[in-house]
Structures are given as C-alpha cells and as structure tokens.
Design an enzyme around this catalytic site. Structure first.
Site, PDB file in Angstrom:
ATOM      1  N   ARG A   1       0.829  -1.206   0.000  1.00 11.51           N
ATOM      2  CA  ARG A   1       0.000   0.000   0.000  1.00 11.51           C
ATOM      3  C   ARG A   1       0.866   1.260   0.000  1.00 11.51           C
ATOM      4  O   ARG A   1       0.498   2.277  -0.583  1.00 11.51           O
ATOM      5  CB  ARG A   1      -0.961  -0.015   1.196  1.00 11.51           C
ATOM      6  CG  ARG A   1      -1.989   1.123   1.133  1.00 11.51           C
ATOM      7  CD  ARG A   1      -3.067   0.996   2.190  1.00 11.51           C
ATOM      8  NE  ARG A   1      -4.042  -0.024   1.805  1.00 11.51           N
ATOM      9  CZ  ARG A   1      -4.330  -1.095   2.521  1.00 11.51           C
ATOM     10  NH1 ARG A   1      -3.693  -1.313   3.651  1.00 11.51           N
ATOM     11  NH2 ARG A   1      -5.237  -1.955   2.123  1.00 11.51           N
ATOM     12  N   GLY A   2       2.016   1.191   0.650  1.00  9.72           N
ATOM     13  CA  GLY A   2       2.909   2.345   0.660  1.00  9.72           C
ATOM     14  C   GLY A   2       3.374   2.719  -0.731  1.00  9.72           C
ATOM     15  O   GLY A   2       3.355   3.890  -1.122  1.00  9.72           O
TER      16      GLY A   2
END
Length: 334
Positions: free
Chosen positions: A273-274
């Site tokens: 997700r980062g």
C-alpha cells in the site's frame, strides 16, 4: 450563514494544504491524517477546500448524493429525480456517534408489518462523493473503527438487521485529525489513510499576528475578506481541475517505479500500500506542477506524507518518522 474560511487565506501549514490538494486531484490516494496541536486549522482546511471545489451534480433529495437518476436507491422513495448542483459535502463524524447514526438504521417493524424496506440513512450516506471528517480520530471506539475499515475497503455501506439488507455507495475522502498525546491510532486504520501530515502552532510572532489579523477580518468584515481571497481560491480550483484532466496522461518511467519500490523496501514499510499510495501522490504532485512525466523530484516531494505513518517503530532511532523518511530518501535517491 458564513461561507467557510478561504483556503488560500490559511497561513502556513503548507504540507497540510498540499496533502489536501493532492487528494482533491486524485481521491483514490485515500484521505489525509492530520496530527498536531489544537487550533492549527485542521478542520478549517478541509471545509475550505471542499468549499473551493466546484459543485457536484446530484439528484435533489437523494440521501446518497447520486449523480444520475438511475442510481437513486429504491428505498429513497423519490418521485421527482431532478439533477441539480450542490456543494461538495463535508460530514462530521463526532466521537460517541452510535453505529446506527454512522451506518443508518433499518425500521424492522415497518419491514415486517408492511413489507417495505424502511431505511434511515446515516452519516456514511451523506458523505458519499464528499468528505468525511473525524476530529480526535485516535479516540474513536473500536467498533466504529471496524465499520470505517470495511467501508473504506469496499466503497459500499452494508446494513443488515434480522435478515434484511440495505446497500448503498459510500465513497468519500476520509480526513482525520487528532493530538498524538491523547492516544494512538489503531494500526489498521492508520494504514488506510493515504497521506499523513504533522502540524504545529507557528513559533514566530509575525506569523501568529498574521493569523490573528486574517481570522479577525473573516469574523468582523466577512464580505470584504471573502472578496479579497476570491481570485486566489479560484486560481487554485482551476489548477486542481486542470490537474485532474492531466492525471490520466502522465508518463511513468520504469526507473521511477524502481525508485518507489526501493525506497519502501529501505524503509521497511509493510505490504504494497505504501508503494501504491506514494506513486499516486507523486503523480498528483506532478500534474499539479504542470508536468507530463513523473520524476524523482515528485517522489521526493511527497514521500514524507505518504510514508511516515507506515514505518515500524525503531526504539534506537529518536528521530521522528518524517525525518527518517527524508533521510532514507536522500540515501536511496541521492
């Protein structure tokens, strides 16, 4: 009723304002978490940005702000489905709100006696296609946090009672604010915010005086004050709309994708997700800057706000998470 404080008139807090702008360009970035002192313009900024944005088209009276008549839920019981312009909604989710108030409530008695799906929409319905603002988000009750996690993941609110089920769209930009000294945010919800920024009260006299002057003018000479900042707000709005149109056309070199992955690996951020959020935020930054190609400069510009809240704690490193990100960006990207 007074209009919200002009976005362009907010003094300082540049990182917070930039994060708000990026989510206005690309709502899929995932919202903004603002941590810091009280009275630093957190709620003012989100209301100001929503007021700055162009109105949305929605069916009049639709409880979920449907854009088209065909999308109005049956339970809304609307006969006249005329479409009109309305301001971008900003809905507050207060601490202590019950589950029914957040998600909506089904009238079981009416359903059983009359065979009708009687539904009273909640805050999530009203926030659809707008902003959901949560002050003191770190103090939310766990069961409300779980609800928000489910809705943030699916973009849909589901209410089920006694075998009956109601569904409606619930897509919004989530903005949370709080003071870290009053409690930590659950990691599951923390990870759902696309961007995280830290704000603080200004430390110099000149800046504090300017804040006082502008707020005083807003309250006591409102008409003249709003006119004074009208053109600057309009310029920001036009730039956001231009950036939205350019977003699908931006070029992303493979080398920049490698930079994104290498940076997140070096920081030890969990999952992907980062990387995805960093990429989206960098693209939004690029089109905001009027560029057609993503570069390392755009990654550098947004890396702290996209990654600082995704870092694992390092008890041996006393530097703040933002400092750690900046330091790692310098090491990885040069």
């Amino acid at each position: 009723m007074k209009q919200p404080f002009p976005f362009s008139a907010i003094v300082g807090q540049e990182e917070m304002k930039q994060a708000m702008i990026l989510t206005a360009i690309d709502a899929s970035i995932g919202g903004v978490l603002v941590f810091g002192d009280r009275g630093t313009g957190k709620s003012t900024a989100v209301r100001a940005l929503a007021a700055l944005l162009p109105p949305i088209s929605a069916v009049q009276g639709c409880p979920v702000n449907s854009q088209f008549a065909k999308d109005v839920p049956d339970w809304a019981n609307l006969n006249d489905k005329q479409v009109a312009a309305m301001p971008t909604p900003v809905i507050d989710l207060p601490l202590g709100a019950t589950e029914d108030r957040v998600t909506g409530a089904l009238d079981i008695e009416k359903a059983l006696t009359k065979g009708e799906k009687a539904f009273q929409p909640g805050l999530l319905a009203r926030a659809n296609r707008g902003y959901l603002y949560i002050d003191e988000v770190n103090l939310l009750e766990d069961h409300i946090v779980d609800l928000l996690l489910d809705v943030a993941q699916s973009g849909e609110n589901v209410v089920e009672r006694e075998g009956l089920s109601i569904r409606h769209p619930a897509r919004f930009v989530l903005v949370g604010s709080g003071n870290p000294e009053e409690g930590e945010l659950r990691p599951q919800l923390l990870d759902r915010f696309g961007l995280s920024v830290e704000v603080a009260s200004p430390k110099d006299v000149a800046t504090r005086v300017e804040v006082i002057k502008r707020r005083d003018a807003y309250e006591h000479d409102n008409t003249a004050f709003m006119v004074r900042w009208q053109a600057e707000d309009a310029a920001i709005r036009d730039r956001i709309l231009k950036a939205r149109r350019a977003l699908a056309k931006i070029t992303t070199p493979d080398a920049v994708l490698s930079d994104v992955a290498e940076l997140c690996l070096a920081l030890g951020s969990d999952g992907l997700r980062g990387e995805l959020t960093l990429l989206k935020a960098a693209r939004a930054q690029a089109v905001w800057d009027g560029k057609r190609k993503l570069t390392r400069d755009h990654i550098r510009a947004v890396a702290p706000m996209a990654l600082r809240h995704r870092l694992r704690r390092d008890p041996l490193d006393e530097a703040g998470s933002g400092t750690r990100v900046t330091r790692t960006v310098e090491e990885v990207l040069g």
